[in-house]
Scaffold this motif. Structure first.
Motif, PDB file in Angstrom:
ATOM      1  N   LEU A   1      45.048 -20.884  14.237  1.00 33.10           N
ATOM      2  CA  LEU A   1      44.996 -21.214  12.807  1.00 33.10           C
ATOM      3  C   LEU A   1      45.961 -20.365  11.982  1.00 33.10           C
ATOM      4  O   LEU A   1      46.411 -20.789  10.932  1.00 33.10           O
ATOM      5  N   THR A   2      46.262 -19.167  12.449  1.00 33.55           N
ATOM      6  CA  THR A   2      47.164 -18.292  11.680  1.00 33.55           C
ATOM      7  C   THR A   2      48.579 -18.305  12.248  1.00 33.55           C
ATOM      8  O   THR A   2      49.311 -17.338  12.098  1.00 33.55           O
ATOM      9  N   SER A   3      48.940 -19.397  12.904  1.00 32.86           N
ATOM     10  CA  SER A   3      50.270 -19.414  13.523  1.00 32.86           C
ATOM     11  C   SER A   3      51.333 -20.005  12.609  1.00 32.86           C
ATOM     12  O   SER A   3      52.494 -20.099  13.001  1.00 32.86           O
ATOM     13  N   THR A   4      50.952 -20.392  11.410  1.00 33.73           N
ATOM     14  CA  THR A   4      51.960 -20.966  10.506  1.00 33.73           C
ATOM     15  C   THR A   4      52.770 -19.854   9.837  1.00 33.73           C
ATOM     16  O   THR A   4      52.314 -18.716   9.740  1.00 33.73           O
ATOM     17  N   ASN A   5      53.959 -20.227   9.353  1.00 28.41           N
ATOM     18  CA  ASN A   5      54.812 -19.239   8.680  1.00 28.41           C
ATOM     19  C   ASN A   5      54.120 -18.624   7.480  1.00 28.41           C
ATOM     20  O   ASN A   5      54.194 -17.424   7.246  1.00 28.41           O
ATOM     21  N   SER A   6      53.422 -19.476   6.725  1.00 26.10           N
ATOM     22  CA  SER A   6      52.805 -18.961   5.502  1.00 26.10           C
ATOM     23  C   SER A   6      51.684 -17.975   5.849  1.00 26.10           C
ATOM     24  O   SER A   6      51.513 -16.969   5.159  1.00 26.10           O
ATOM     25  N   MET A   7      50.926 -18.270   6.913  1.00 31.98           N
ATOM     26  CA  MET A   7      49.880 -17.324   7.307  1.00 31.98           C
ATOM     27  C   MET A   7      50.484 -16.006   7.786  1.00 31.98           C
ATOM     28  O   MET A   7      49.946 -14.924   7.522  1.00 31.98           O
ATOM     29  N   MET A   8      51.629 -16.104   8.480  1.00 33.64           N
ATOM     30  CA  MET A   8      52.286 -14.872   8.926  1.00 33.64           C
ATOM     31  C   MET A   8      52.680 -14.026   7.730  1.00 33.64           C
ATOM     32  O   MET A   8      52.488 -12.811   7.723  1.00 33.64           O
ATOM     33  N   ARG A   9      53.216 -14.667   6.741  1.00 34.61           N
ATOM     34  CA  ARG A   9      53.642 -13.932   5.545  1.00 34.61           C
ATOM     35  C   ARG A   9      52.431 -13.329   4.843  1.00 34.61           C
ATOM     36  O   ARG A   9      52.432 -12.171   4.462  1.00 34.61           O
ATOM     37  N   ARG A  10      51.396 -14.148   4.697  1.00 34.45           N
ATOM     38  CA  ARG A  10      50.218 -13.683   3.959  1.00 34.45           C
ATOM     39  C   ARG A  10      49.543 -12.503   4.639  1.00 34.45           C
ATOM     40  O   ARG A  10      49.041 -11.600   4.006  1.00 34.45           O
ATOM     41  N   LEU A  11      49.483 -12.536   5.984  1.00 36.55           N
ATOM     42  CA  LEU A  11      48.765 -11.476   6.702  1.00 36.55           C
ATOM     43  C   LEU A  11      49.614 -10.237   6.916  1.00 36.55           C
ATOM     44  O   LEU A  11      49.080  -9.145   7.128  1.00 36.55           O
ATOM     45  N   GLY A  12      50.908 -10.406   6.901  1.00 37.13           N
ATOM     46  CA  GLY A  12      51.786  -9.250   7.047  1.00 37.13           C
ATOM     47  C   GLY A  12      51.547  -8.493   8.340  1.00 37.13           C
ATOM     48  O   GLY A  12      51.557  -9.067   9.406  1.00 37.13           O
ATOM     49  N   ARG A  13      51.295  -7.162   8.215  1.00 38.94           N
ATOM     50  CA  ARG A  13      51.097  -6.330   9.405  1.00 38.94           C
ATOM     51  C   ARG A  13      49.835  -6.705  10.171  1.00 38.94           C
ATOM     52  O   ARG A  13      49.747  -6.519  11.365  1.00 38.94           O
TER      53      ARG A  13
END
Lengths: 315, 220
Positions: B133-145
């Motif tokens: 579920l967190t594999s999208t670009n936007s999720m990557m950006r939102r979660l950061g580190r």
């Protein structure tokens, strides 16, 4: 001279043919619906004419037997490999004739018996039995064999003969599965003398009226239809009457999971999976599993053998 | 590697990853004599499960292979491989739950609770869900580190998956042992890289007198 049985039980029951046809039509329908042409035929009933002379025996179920194809290509016979299709793939060159069986132990007529000496004096019987594997699948198989008890009596077991121990051929050259220590080779199985003498117990030499294919345990194998399939030791070369309970291969491999009795019992689960239900091989992909019956449906015949025995402990 | 060739390669890889599904579909419908054998449901469950594990290990192999033969653009394909692992493992579960147990919830719950190998298999799949579920670009950006921390869970998932395979085998453990060995190599590689970086970092500290650990703590 025995007379050849003209009509075999599986020929009377056209239900299986009907079922196969229905499955074929269903499969064809699905394939057409998916826009594909189906060249595949479902497991066919073969071997309408067998090479064995036999008479109809008792205890046959009227459930439709599995196809020749299912019975001869989906096998557990670890001597030829642990995958289900390994026995079919690896057993074709196996030499099941000539064959000698060593009879020993607590009996008056020990010795080396040729296959012909073992089977010759008996009348072969057709018996359609349910077959329940410990892995929770099942089949219905039209075996050809002789009651084991009739055979064993010929060796005059004495009063110390409390158990019978069977051994499979050990020949890694011919049996590639034996080149790896998956089980302790040779495969050993055992029965109490009462189980061995029970009229349901068969020494099997054929299936569907034909000589037993190598992958099914040629030339001689045991069938105890109320027990899990692994009790049905294959390619037997030794029969020994013993006073003590034999240590069997699966018990040695994992005594917590596989016991000496191995009676089919829906109430006693395998430690890793349920035994309450079984998948009938040959049923459709969308068919439900069916409930497993106590003693695989042979309780009426065999339950008295275990009167007073705690089946939870003696699994 | 140009943007265009990456896109073409991605499309090709996508089709390649669909091949196991295609073959299974043909076998289910018995096309051209193909078949799943006498026990099709069990075969289907096992094959989906094994492809799920295969894709997990392939995903975990991307980083070592990139390091060892220096193909940086391999990283561009890792997400797709991971998602295919999730897809095949989800199919593995759905064929078990749907075809084998016919969505009989009490029976499935009993299995998950009472049969340890199913418990750990189910755990692995549930742990994989947030990663998918967190594999999208936007999720990557939102979660950061935190994204990276979360996705290190894949190591645990792979270990659980291989244990699940090992545990359900009846007697012949050769195949799950091979999987375990490959997984052990992939995980050891990471441990060794990390250990060497830490050592290099501590040498730097003594030599230069200032902290460079932060710099060396990149992903491995």
């Amino acid at each position: 001279m025995k007379t050849k049985n003209k009509i075999h039980p599986w020929e009377i029951t056209s239900e299986s043919v009907y079922l196969d046809r229905r499955q074929f039509l269903l499969a064809a329908g699905l394939a057409t619906a998916a826009g594909m042409t189906s060249l595949a035929l479902p497991g066919q009933l073969m071997a309408a004419t067998g090479d064995l002379e036999s008479v109809q025996g008792p205890y046959s179920t009227d459930e439709p037997p599995n196809s020749w194809k299912d019975i001869t290509t989906y096998n557990n016979f670890y001597e030829f490999g642990t995958a289900k299709d390994d026995p079919y793939d690896n057993a074709q060159e196996f030499r099941s004739q000539p064959w000698t069986v060593k009879v020993s132990g607590e009996c008056d007529k020990p010795g080396e018996y040729h296959f012909e000496d073992i089977i010759g004096p008996h009348t072969l019987e057709d018996r359609v039995y349910r077959h329940r594997c410990v892995e929770a699948w099942s089949m219905v198989v039209p075996w050809v064999g002789i009651p084991l008890g009739d055979l064993l009596k010929r060796f005059d077991p004495n009063s110390d003969a409390k158990f019978v121990r069977f051994k499979t051929l050990h020949d890694p050259e011919q049996m590639p599965g034996q080149r790896r220590p998956v089980l302790r080779w040779p495969y050993v199985e055992g029965l109490t003398i009462a189980e061995a003498m029970h009229p349901l117990t068969l020494m099997v030499v054929g299936v569907y009226g034909k000589t037993l294919p190598n992958q099914n345990g040629a030339p001689l194998r045991l069938i105890t239809p109320w027990k899990y399939g692994f009790k049905g030791i294959k390619s037997i070369v030794e029969i020994e009457f013993t006073s003590r309970q034999p240590h069997t291969s699966w018990e040695i491999a994992n005594s917590r999971e596989y016991g000496f009795y191995a009676n089919v019992n829906p109430e006693v689960d395998h430690p890793r999976w349920s035994q309450a239900r079984e998948r009938r091989i040959g049923a459709g992909v969308f068919d439900e599993k069916q409930p497993t019956l106590m003693f695989n449906g042979y309780a009426e015949e065999v339950a008295e053998l275990y009167a007073g025995l705690d089946l939870r402990k003696n699994y | 590697m140009t943007q265009k060739s990456v896109r073409i390669l991605k499309a090709a890889l996508f089709l390649l990853c669909l091949l196991p599904l295609g073959k299974l579909t043909l076998e289910v419908f018995g096309v051209a004599g193909m078949s799943l054998g006498a026990n099709p449901i069990e075969e289907l469950i096992h094959r989906f499960g094994k492809w799920g594990l295969n894709f997990l290990l392939i995903t975990l192999a991307v980083t070592p292979v990139r390091h060892l033969i220096g193909l940086a653009w391999l990283m561009r394909f890792r997400r797709m491989l991971g998602l295919f692992a999730f897809f095949y493992l989800l199919m593995h579960f759905l064929t078990y739950a749907g075809l084998d147990q016919r969505f009989d919830i009490p029976v499935i719950v009993e299995d998950v609770v009472e049969r340890p190998y199913i418990t750990i298999g189910m755990t692995a799949l549930l742990l994989l869900l947030p990663l998918a579920l967190t594999s999208t670009n936007s999720m990557m950006r939102r979660l950061g580190r935190r994204w990276q921390k979360l996705h290190r869970m894949v190591y645990v998932i792979a270990i659980l998956g291989v244990c699940h395979f090992y545990w359900q085998v009846k007697q012949d453990i050769l195949e799950p042992l091979i999987y375990a060995l490959i997984l052990a190599l992939l995980l050891c590689y990471r441990l060794v890289v990390r250990w060497r970086r830490n050592r290099a970092a501590s040498r730097q500290i003594t030599r230069n007198g200032h902290d460079r650990i932060a710099h060396t703590r990149r992903t491995i």
